[in-house]
Scaffold this motif. Sequence first.
Motif, PDB file in Angstrom:
ATOM      1  N   GLY A  33       7.849  93.932  37.365  1.00  0.00           N
ATOM      2  CA  GLY A  33       7.835  95.388  37.239  1.00  0.00           C
ATOM      3  C   GLY A  33       6.488  96.016  37.515  1.00  0.00           C
ATOM      4  O   GLY A  33       6.299  97.211  37.281  1.00  0.00           O
TER       5      GLY A  33
ATOM      6  N   ARG B 107      14.427  95.729  42.166  1.00  0.00           N
ATOM      7  CA  ARG B 107      13.331  96.686  42.182  1.00  0.00           C
ATOM      8  C   ARG B 107      12.728  96.894  40.795  1.00  0.00           C
ATOM      9  O   ARG B 107      11.575  97.284  40.661  1.00  0.00           O
ATOM     10  CB  ARG B 107      13.817  98.030  42.755  1.00  0.00           C
ATOM     11  CG  ARG B 107      12.760  99.096  42.898  1.00  0.00           C
ATOM     12  CD  ARG B 107      11.515  98.627  43.603  1.00  0.00           C
ATOM     13  NE  ARG B 107      11.758  98.205  44.972  1.00  0.00           N
ATOM     14  CZ  ARG B 107      11.005  97.314  45.606  1.00  0.00           C
ATOM     15  NH1 ARG B 107       9.980  96.744  44.997  1.00  0.00           N
ATOM     16  NH2 ARG B 107      11.277  96.976  46.853  1.00  0.00           N
TER      17      ARG B 107
ATOM     18  N   SER C  40       8.350 100.555  41.376  1.00  0.00           N
ATOM     19  CA  SER C  40       9.370  99.864  40.581  1.00  0.00           C
ATOM     20  C   SER C  40      10.317 100.871  39.930  1.00  0.00           C
ATOM     21  O   SER C  40       9.935 101.996  39.618  1.00  0.00           O
ATOM     22  CB  SER C  40       8.716  99.020  39.483  1.00  0.00           C
ATOM     23  OG  SER C  40       8.055  97.906  40.009  1.00  0.00           O
TER      24      SER C  40
END
Length: 238
Positions: free
Chosen positions: A38, A32, A43
């Motif tokens: 990102g 994640r 995120s």
Amino acid sequence: IKRVSLELGGNSPFIVCADTDIEKAAAACAQRAFSNMGQICISVNRVYVAEEIAEEFGELLVRQAERLRIGNGLEENVDLGPMFSREQRSRTKEHVADALNKGAELLSGGREPEGEAFDKGYFFLPTVLGGADHSMRIMREETFGPVAPVMRFKTLDEAIRLANDSDYGLAAYIYTSDITTGIRAAERLEAGGVGVNINNVMDHQMPFGGWKESGIGRELGLYGLQSFLEIKHIRLGL
């Protein structure tokens, strides 16, 4: 009067309790934090880890980051491509530099990859920082880059307080083997979506949106439809 529904920025916390499956939590955190470099609104931006397991978790997170393959996303066997703009990569580098100047430890990444293959494109290595704290920009602003700064906590109350100490409230995550702990923490976390032992709060059946400066209104699910409907009250006298 124009009605608006706004999904804005985020700065998602990821809480790792001492009783969790550390390997699963590290893998979920890396996925994640680094997927799409990102550059996803939900995120992982801030990682809070119980101090008893912080060192082991950091090692596992570094291992996850360093196994990711960087390159042209159109080629096979590539996990991550470049960032989408020079400006966004510069912002990421500024956040990393600020954290290091304020005492963070670079555990992995923190620079552009070397080699002719990376001359074209805004590449940046998945980065893990240790010793983070809230004096650092990376813990207070949305980086929107592949960086996972890790901060230790002593109690879950402290972790929740730190997680809520933000202008944002889009998504939050907690990993624990005790589902009661997870649910109680989820109720206290100030975010529009909370993942308990899962690193994704998106579900087409469920409402999605943020608290605080992460937005207003909801998308998806019944609540998402209601955001675009007008309510009418009809009162009958018989």
